[in-house]
Design a protein around this motif. Structure first.
Motif, PDB file in Angstrom:
ATOM      1  N   LEU A  46       0.860  -1.181   0.000  1.00  0.00           N
ATOM      2  CA  LEU A  46       0.000   0.000   0.000  1.00  0.00           C
ATOM      3  C   LEU A  46       0.896   1.230   0.000  1.00  0.00           C
ATOM      4  CD1 LEU A  46      -2.879   1.215   0.213  1.00  0.00           C
ATOM      5  CD2 LEU A  46      -2.551   1.242   2.707  1.00  0.00           C
ATOM      6  N   THR A  47       0.669   2.134  -0.952  1.00  0.00           N
ATOM      7  CA  THR A  47       1.414   3.387  -1.027  1.00  0.00           C
ATOM      8  C   THR A  47       0.439   4.542  -1.123  1.00  0.00           C
ATOM      9  OG1 THR A  47       1.589   3.293  -3.444  1.00  0.00           O
ATOM     10  CG2 THR A  47       3.371   2.296  -2.165  1.00  0.00           C
ATOM     11  N   GLY A  48       0.828   5.690  -0.581  1.00  0.00           N
ATOM     12  CA  GLY A  48      -0.031   6.860  -0.598  1.00  0.00           C
ATOM     13  C   GLY A  48       0.736   8.113  -0.965  1.00  0.00           C
ATOM     14  N   GLN A  49       0.041   9.052  -1.611  1.00  0.00           N
ATOM     15  CA  GLN A  49       0.599  10.350  -1.968  1.00  0.00           C
ATOM     16  C   GLN A  49      -0.300  11.428  -1.361  1.00  0.00           C
ATOM     17  OE1 GLN A  49       1.057   8.933  -6.404  1.00  0.00           O
ATOM     18  NE2 GLN A  49       2.393  10.713  -6.111  1.00  0.00           N
ATOM     19  N   PRO A  50       0.095  11.989  -0.204  1.00  0.00           N
ATOM     20  CA  PRO A  50      -0.724  13.012   0.461  1.00  0.00           C
ATOM     21  C   PRO A  50      -0.831  14.282  -0.379  1.00  0.00           C
ATOM     22  CG  PRO A  50       0.920  12.077   1.961  1.00  0.00           C
ATOM     23  CD  PRO A  50       1.274  11.615   0.583  1.00  0.00           C
ATOM     24  N   GLU A  51      -2.027  14.827  -0.455  1.00  0.00           N
ATOM     25  CA  GLU A  51      -2.234  16.034  -1.237  1.00  0.00           C
ATOM     26  C   GLU A  51      -1.520  17.240  -0.636  1.00  0.00           C
ATOM     27  OE1 GLU A  51      -6.414  16.558  -1.544  1.00  0.00           O
ATOM     28  OE2 GLU A  51      -6.737  14.740  -2.770  1.00  0.00           O
ATOM     29  N   ARG A  52      -1.397  17.290   0.683  1.00  0.00           N
ATOM     30  CA  ARG A  52      -0.793  18.449   1.342  1.00  0.00           C
ATOM     31  C   ARG A  52       0.719  18.487   1.187  1.00  0.00           C
ATOM     32  NH1 ARG A  52      -2.308  17.727   7.540  1.00  0.00           N
ATOM     33  NH2 ARG A  52      -4.312  17.240   6.529  1.00  0.00           N
ATOM     34  N   TRP A  53       1.331  17.353   0.777  1.00  0.00           N
ATOM     35  CA  TRP A  53       2.780  17.285   0.595  1.00  0.00           C
ATOM     36  C   TRP A  53       3.088  16.833  -0.830  1.00  0.00           C
ATOM     37  CZ3 TRP A  53       2.554  13.799   5.430  1.00  0.00           C
ATOM     38  CH2 TRP A  53       2.384  14.591   6.565  1.00  0.00           C
ATOM     39  N   PRO A  54       3.080  17.744  -1.788  1.00  0.00           N
ATOM     40  CA  PRO A  54       3.364  17.356  -3.179  1.00  0.00           C
ATOM     41  C   PRO A  54       4.727  16.684  -3.305  1.00  0.00           C
ATOM     42  CG  PRO A  54       2.524  19.610  -3.051  1.00  0.00           C
ATOM     43  CD  PRO A  54       2.786  19.173  -1.647  1.00  0.00           C
ATOM     44  N   ALA A  86       5.454  13.704  -2.120  1.00  0.00           N
ATOM     45  CA  ALA A  86       5.682  12.728  -1.059  1.00  0.00           C
ATOM     46  C   ALA A  86       5.060  11.383  -1.417  1.00  0.00           C
ATOM     47  CB  ALA A  86       5.117  13.232   0.257  1.00  0.00           C
ATOM     48  N   HIS A  87       5.786  10.310  -1.098  1.00  0.00           N
ATOM     49  CA  HIS A  87       5.302   8.944  -1.281  1.00  0.00           C
ATOM     50  C   HIS A  87       5.552   8.192   0.020  1.00  0.00           C
ATOM     51  CE1 HIS A  87       5.076   9.080  -5.799  1.00  0.00           C
ATOM     52  NE2 HIS A  87       5.909  10.083  -5.579  1.00  0.00           N
ATOM     53  N   LEU A  88       4.501   7.627   0.588  1.00  0.00           N
ATOM     54  CA  LEU A  88       4.606   6.843   1.809  1.00  0.00           C
ATOM     55  C   LEU A  88       4.058   5.456   1.534  1.00  0.00           C
ATOM     56  CD1 LEU A  88       3.188   9.508   4.301  1.00  0.00           C
ATOM     57  CD2 LEU A  88       5.585   9.120   3.699  1.00  0.00           C
ATOM     58  N   GLY A  89       4.707   4.420   2.075  1.00  0.00           N
ATOM     59  CA  GLY A  89       4.200   3.091   1.783  1.00  0.00           C
ATOM     60  C   GLY A  89       4.793   2.003   2.643  1.00  0.00           C
ATOM     61  N   ALA A  90       4.180   0.822   2.542  1.00  0.00           N
ATOM     62  CA  ALA A  90       4.628  -0.362   3.270  1.00  0.00           C
ATOM     63  C   ALA A  90       4.214  -1.599   2.482  1.00  0.00           C
ATOM     64  CB  ALA A  90       4.028  -0.401   4.678  1.00  0.00           C
ATOM     65  N   SER A  91       4.908  -2.704   2.721  1.00  0.00           N
ATOM     66  CA  SER A  91       4.568  -3.955   2.041  1.00  0.00           C
ATOM     67  C   SER A  91       4.864  -5.124   2.967  1.00  0.00           C
ATOM     68  CB  SER A  91       5.361  -4.112   0.736  1.00  0.00           C
ATOM     69  OG  SER A  91       6.742  -4.302   0.990  1.00  0.00           O
ATOM     70  N   PHE A  92       4.205  -6.265   2.662  1.00  0.00           N
ATOM     71  CA  PHE A  92       4.407  -7.494   3.443  1.00  0.00           C
ATOM     72  C   PHE A  92       4.446  -8.668   2.479  1.00  0.00           C
ATOM     73  CE2 PHE A  92       2.606 -11.233   5.608  1.00  0.00           C
ATOM     74  CZ  PHE A  92       3.563 -11.403   6.606  1.00  0.00           C
ATOM     75  N   PHE A  93       5.542  -9.442   2.549  1.00  0.00           N
ATOM     76  CA  PHE A  93       5.767 -10.597   1.680  1.00  0.00           C
ATOM     77  C   PHE A  93       5.825 -11.846   2.541  1.00  0.00           C
ATOM     78  CE2 PHE A  93       8.699 -13.635  -0.238  1.00  0.00           C
ATOM     79  CZ  PHE A  93       8.276 -13.704  -1.560  1.00  0.00           C
TER      80      PHE A  93
END
Length: 362
Positions: A233-241, A243-250
């Motif tokens: 799951l990755t996200g791009q916050p609108e307030r921080w142009p 920016a990419h935040l994310g995490a994964s599980f394998f």
């Protein structure tokens, strides 16, 4: 990438070659890389603003009918022993095509020489995808696993990445890599909005880890009955142009050797900011390996990279680490830290010159 090592033949995925890099010490390497786009052929209007990012050719982000790109590089390196060498790097052939209103195909084939100067050809990615909905895409084939940011943002065309080399954490399986960065199987990707951000989720199921002594990626057969599963799951916050935040599980269960079953889990997190002249990448991953009924080992790896463009030149610095847990049943490589610094200079819209100095301690 070639699946062979000049020292020990076929390389076991996510295991270090026993003849290379296993002694403790310090290595200092200077690399000068010239990268260029050898060809860019498109059967529709080109993207504005020069070359797109690597996956702008990915039909998930383009409406072109077909496109073909070729990326090449030439290196000059000076090793710790004083030896210098010119080297022809990867020749990356990347193509996409739209086969129907909702059907696309992506291929990436790499030609590369190994340490014995022999060339090999590898199909790195081959994906057939189907758009079920504007916010849902299904795919089947060989792909880069959605672990972390770097592995899906930068593929085999080194022209796109700022540095001359990939971070230690995301090296490919046949280059002393420890993460399952390639997989063959099914994938599903979708997007949604919420919490003032645009989110992208990915679910993957594939063949997973090969047995000891096998090829790095199980392209045709699977030695196990079970399958590896990865979610991200990755996200791009609108307030921080930017920016990419994310995490994964394998998660994967595999038979590493007769009577030796391994349970492997990988957790990754990343925080990235790419905005204007600034680029700040932060990623970490924890690899857990456990023999069935035995104790669990955890190996941390990651990197921090920062760059800011100044006057047409992009200086960069990177610190990376990998600490193989003692007694790990799969991974065999010494604790490693690498400090890198370098410069990137655009020579034109399709050519780049990079200089990079690495200080590696094991």
């Amino acid at each position: 990438m070639s699946d062979r090592c000049s020292h020990c033949g076929p390389i076991d995925v996510r295991r270090a070659c026993p003849s290379v890099g296993t002694t403790r010490g310090v290595a200092r390497t200077l690399t000068l890389t010239w990268l260029l786009v050898l060809a860019a052929v498109s059967h529709a209007a080109a993207q504005p603003g020069g070359m797109p990012d690597h996956d702008a050719g990915d039909p998930m982000t383009t409406d072109r009918v077909a496109s073909i790109h070729a990326f090449g590089q030439v290196d000059f390196t000076r090793q710790p022993n004083g030896l210098t060498a010119f080297a022809v790097g990867q020749l990356d052939l990347f193509a996409t095509a739209q086969l129907g209103d909702r059907i696309h195909v992506l291929t990436e084939t790499v030609l590369e020489a190994d340490d014995s100067n022999a060339y090999g050809v590898d199909v790195e990615r081959l994906m057939l995808t189907f758009d079920v909905h504007p916010r849902l895409r299904l795919g089947i084939g060989r792909y880069h696993t959605a672990i972390g940011y770097y592995n899906t943002a930068y593929h085999h065309g080194a022209w796109f990445q700022t540095a001359a080399t990939r971070p230690l954490a995301f090296r490919f399986e046949d280059d002393d890599g420890v993460l399952p960065v390639h997989e063959v199987g099914l994938s599903a990707t979708g997007t949604f909005t919420g919490l003032d951000a645009t989110w992208r989720w990915t679910g993957e199921i594939g063949n997973g880890h090969p047995p000891r002594g096998g090829a790095p990626v199980q392209n045709v057969t699977d030695a196990d009955r079970g399958k590896a599963v990865n979610i991200a799951l990755t996200g791009q916050p609108e307030r921080w142009p930017g920016a990419h935040l994310g995490a994964s599980f394998f998660n994967d269960w595999f038979d590493y050797a007769p009577g030796l079953q391994i349970h492997q889990q990988v957790v990754s997190v990343h925080a990235v900011w790419r905005h204007g002249p600034l680029e700040w990448l932060n990623e970490g991953a924890w690899i857990s390996n456990r023999i069935a009924g035995g104790a669990r080992t955890i190996t941390p790896t990651g990197y921090v990279q920062f760059t800011r463009e100044v006057g047409g030149v992009r200086p960069f610095a990177r610190f990376e680490w990998r600490q193989i847990a003692p007694g790990d049943p799969v991974l065999q490589s010494p604790r490693t830290t690498v400090r890198s610094a370098g410069l990137r200079r655009e020579l034109g819209p399709m050519a780049t010159l990079k200089a990079q100095y690495d200080h590696e301690r094991r």
